[in-house]
Write an enzyme that holds these catalytic residues in place. Structure first.
Site, mmCIF file in Angstrom:
data_model
loop_
_atom_site.group_PDB
_atom_site.id
_atom_site.type_symbol
_atom_site.label_atom_id
_atom_site.label_comp_id
_atom_site.label_asym_id
_atom_site.label_seq_id
_atom_site.Cartn_x
_atom_site.Cartn_y
_atom_site.Cartn_z
ATOM 1 C CB THR A 149 -0.033 1.233 5.478
ATOM 2 O OG1 THR A 149 0.427 0.070 4.788
ATOM 3 C CG2 THR A 149 1.054 1.732 6.392
ATOM 4 N N GLY A 150 -1.077 -1.446 6.768
ATOM 5 C CA GLY A 150 -0.957 -2.589 7.676
ATOM 6 C C GLY A 150 -2.151 -3.508 7.527
ATOM 7 C CD GLN A 151 -3.792 -8.477 9.034
ATOM 8 O OE1 GLN A 151 -2.589 -8.673 8.870
ATOM 9 N NE2 GLN A 151 -4.702 -9.251 8.491
ATOM 10 N N GLY A 152 -5.412 -4.613 7.240
ATOM 11 C CA GLY A 152 -6.621 -3.839 6.992
ATOM 12 C C GLY A 152 -7.779 -4.187 7.910
ATOM 13 N NE ARG B 209 -8.133 -8.286 3.201
ATOM 14 C CZ ARG B 209 -7.284 -7.270 3.269
ATOM 15 N NH1 ARG B 209 -6.920 -6.628 2.180
ATOM 16 N NH2 ARG B 209 -6.792 -6.880 4.423
ATOM 17 C CG LEU B 210 -13.337 -5.147 -0.652
ATOM 18 C CD1 LEU B 210 -14.464 -4.132 -0.694
ATOM 19 C CD2 LEU B 210 -12.404 -4.948 -1.845
ATOM 20 N N GLY B 211 -9.753 -4.756 2.174
ATOM 21 C CA GLY B 211 -9.160 -4.265 3.413
ATOM 22 C C GLY B 211 -9.635 -2.858 3.707
ATOM 23 C CG ASP B 212 -6.824 -0.457 5.742
ATOM 24 O OD1 ASP B 212 -6.406 -1.458 5.113
ATOM 25 O OD2 ASP B 212 -6.074 0.466 6.097
ATOM 26 C CB THR C 272 -0.868 0.019 1.287
ATOM 27 O OG1 THR C 272 -1.658 -1.162 1.299
ATOM 28 C CG2 THR C 272 -1.779 1.232 1.361
#
Ligand code: ASP
Length: 340
Positions: free
Chosen positions: A250-253, A227-230, A199
């Site tokens: 950024t990171g684990q969404g 799958r969608l993240g943040d 990201t």
């Protein structure tokens, strides 16, 4: 936690330092008239090159909105970074992209699970400017992009992503590795690039004092299809309130979404916290929720307030963010972190 700053100037010596540390070729900053309060910050080491793209706009007195689009397009174009079509695929071997953008008037646009389009950030901006909606996903997003004249790129993995995917197929286990930047020589996380994050998020303030932000990603490598993240979610991956400030993640969404991360950081700044303190308080919230599992993830925030102060904070060591402003200096700042 003291923050160590690496000052990278546009002088020959500074460029030599940079060249030794990273492969990216960074040109000197344009020496146009100083852009008032203008400032751009972005996540990870790739932010150095992206900030230069944004600075070309800001240094000419351009809008923060144009700057944050131009800036992250640099990263989306790079095949050496796990962002854009060069990123890691989902578990079915397909690269799906998410992006969002937000300006100083609460206008925002987003695309998610977008395939075969090189610049999802520009499609997100078109969603913002040319549709009555905020978010388009999947096939519909691609249909819109094509109708807007964006070319469909070949369905093909980059050499690094191909290698990483083949390696991953040996076990087919979804076990995200903690996101950190590979600032040394040791590779971390899955193969496929010099780092294991996917990201870039960018925040800018222009000479008029207006804020905007952008965020673009290929998402977590080998994620489930769909799958969608943040990163495409306004309020989680990115939020801008011109009267207060802007923040991005950024990171684990999944764990950013749990606390509506970027919005939380902006609300904490509204309560009077500095950008760094607000990012830290949001990280602490994630850590409290995760308990013993906090060490298994990385979550990082960057923030700018409307006074042009900036800051960042991460759950774990290894997060850096790039800053570029009218002092004609680029800085790569190692963020403070919670878990020693
Ligand atoms: N936040 C992104 C996601 O969860 C990943 C990243 O920042 O590396 O999709």
């Amino acid at each position: 936690m003291p923050t160590r700053r690496k000052f990278i100037t546009s002088s020959a010596a500074g460029l030599a330092v940079l060249a030794a540390g990273r492969a990216a070729a960074i040109a000197p900053l344009p020496t146009a008239a100083p852009a008032g309060k203008a400032l751009v910050i972005s996540t990870w080491d790739a932010g150095l090159a992206a900030n230069l793209g944004a600075w070309k706009v800001l240094s000419k007195g351009g809008r923060a909105l144009d700057a944050v689009e131009a800036g992250v397009m640099v990263t989306e174009s790079s095949q050496n970074c796990c962002v854009g079509l060069g990123g890691n695929p989902d578990r079915d071997g397909i690269v799906t992209l998410d992006a969002c953008i937000m300006d100083d008037k609460f206008n925002c646009g987003s695309v998610a699970a977008l395939e075969r389009i090189k610049h999802p950030i520009s499609v997100a901006r078109r969603v913002m400017e040319r549709t009555p909606h905020v978010m388009l996903v999947g096939e519909g997003a691609q249909q819109f992009a094509v109708a807007q004249g964006f070319p469909l790129e070949p369905q093909k993995l980059s050499p690094d992503a191909e290698k990483a995917y083949r390696e991953w197929l040996k076990t087919s286990q979804y076990k995200p590795v903690v996101n950190i930047e590979n600032t040394g020589n040791k590779k971390v996380g899955p193969v496929g690039g010099a780092n294991n994050h996917d990201t870039i998020a960018m925040l800018a303030q222009d000479a008029q004092g207006n804020l905007s932000g952008s965020c673009t990603t290929s998402g977590m490598g080998f994620k489930m299809r769909g799958r969608l993240g943040d990163s495409p979610l306004i309020g989680s991956g990115l939020f801008v309130d011109n009267a207060v400030g802007a923040a991005a993640a950024t990171g684990q969404g999944e764990d950013v979404i749990r606390i509506a991360g970027a919005h939380t950081v902006v609300e904490l700044m509204r309560q009077g916290l500095s950008p760094t303190a607000a990012c830290k308080a949001a990280v602490e919230r994630v850590a409290k929720i995760k308990g013993d599992k906090a060490r298994e993830i990385q979550v990082c925030f960057i923030a700018v307030n409307n006074q042009g102060q900036h800051g960042a904070f991460a759950l774990q060591k290894g997060f850096s963010y790039a800053v570029c402003d009218a002092s004609n200096q680029q800085q790569l700042i190692n963020s403070g972190y919670l878990l020693a």
